[in-house]
Write a protein that holds these residues in place. Structure first.
Motif, PDB file in Angstrom:
ATOM      1  N   SER A 243      -7.460  -1.722   1.736  1.00 37.07           N
ATOM      2  CA  SER A 243      -8.843  -1.605   2.193  1.00 37.07           C
ATOM      3  C   SER A 243      -8.951  -0.821   3.500  1.00 37.07           C
TER       4      SER A 243
ATOM      5  N   CYS B  53       0.858  -1.184   0.000  1.00 34.53           N
ATOM      6  CA  CYS B  53       0.000   0.000   0.000  1.00 34.53           C
ATOM      7  C   CYS B  53       0.900   1.241   0.000  1.00 34.53           C
TER       8      CYS B  53
ATOM      9  N   CYS C  72      -6.792   1.712   4.558  1.00 34.58           N
ATOM     10  CA  CYS C  72      -6.560   3.127   4.241  1.00 34.58           C
ATOM     11  C   CYS C  72      -7.735   3.721   3.483  1.00 34.58           C
ATOM     12  N   ASN C  73      -8.426   2.890   2.718  1.00 40.09           N
ATOM     13  CA  ASN C  73      -9.551   3.332   1.899  1.00 40.09           C
ATOM     14  C   ASN C  73     -10.844   3.488   2.678  1.00 40.09           C
TER      15      ASN C  73
END
Ligand SMILES: [Zn+2]
Length: 204
Positions: free
Chosen positions: A75, A62, A77-78
């Motif tokens: 996922s 990432c 961080c999102n």
């Protein structure tokens, strides 16, 4: 090299050698694994080989937290449900799995990919420290939780990072000492880890 490697057919010897390079696999285990593959169907063998290649082809780091991921940003961080005000700093991606199992931490992570260890040639520039500091500049992060394994190198790394982060006006905490000294976060049970997170202490 295991003794049987020299008498085994060349492709089998090669497979034994490759298994022997894996962490925690001694010569005997390497032989057992190789003979297991030998007896497996071609479909089973292909599934194993493809899983290994797939992880190299599709998994990346990432660009935000440096965790392993197949989408970038990852996922966590999102996710709009994760608190961008807290970053938990860990040594390795496996530590994130351990902390996620507790379901207590709702912030985000940062993976250093190791700890400072000058004797082993691991210095600041070998870790994802620059990437961590870059995340702290926009005023969004209020707390950095150091979740680095409690051993000599881990402590040096924690203190080094504290020295960089505190002047930015960000609270730095570390997991409570409920973790056994010298323990690996990765293997800590959920109750211990949850307690360590909840009782985390400000570094001063
Ligand atoms: Zn991420």
């Amino acid at each position: 090299m295991p003794e049987t490697t020299t008498v085994a057919a060349a492709p089998v010897a090669r497979l034994i050698d490759e298994f022997h390079k894996l962490p925690g696999i001694g010569p005997k285990s390497a032989q057992r694994l190789a003979y297991h593959v030998l007896r497996a169907s071609i479909d089973e063998a292909r599934a194993l080989a493809e899983a290994i290649l797939d992880v190299k082809d599709r998994i990346t780091f990432c660009s935000v937290c440096q965790n392993i991921t197949d989408i970038d940003p990852c996922s966590i961080c999102n996710s709009p449900n994760r608190d961008a005000g807290q970053i938990c700093v860990v040594e390795e991606p496996l530590d994130i799995l351990a902390l996620e199992r507790t379901r207590v931490f709702k912030g985000r992570y940062h993976v250093l990919h190791g700890v400072l260890s000058p004797l082993n040639g691991v210095n600041q520039e070998d870790l994802k420290i620059r990437e961590l500091i870059a995340r702290l500049g926009d005023g969004e992060v209020k707390e950095v939780i150091m979740a680095i394994n409690p051993n000599a190198e881990g402590d040096v790394t924690t203190m080094y990072l504290e020295g960089l982060i505190k002047p930015l006006g960000i609270r730095v905490t570390r997991l409570a000492r409920g973790l056994p000294v010298g323990a690996d976060l990765e293997f800590a049970d959920e109750v211990t880890l949850t307690r360590a997170l909840e009782n985390r202490q400000t570094l001063n």
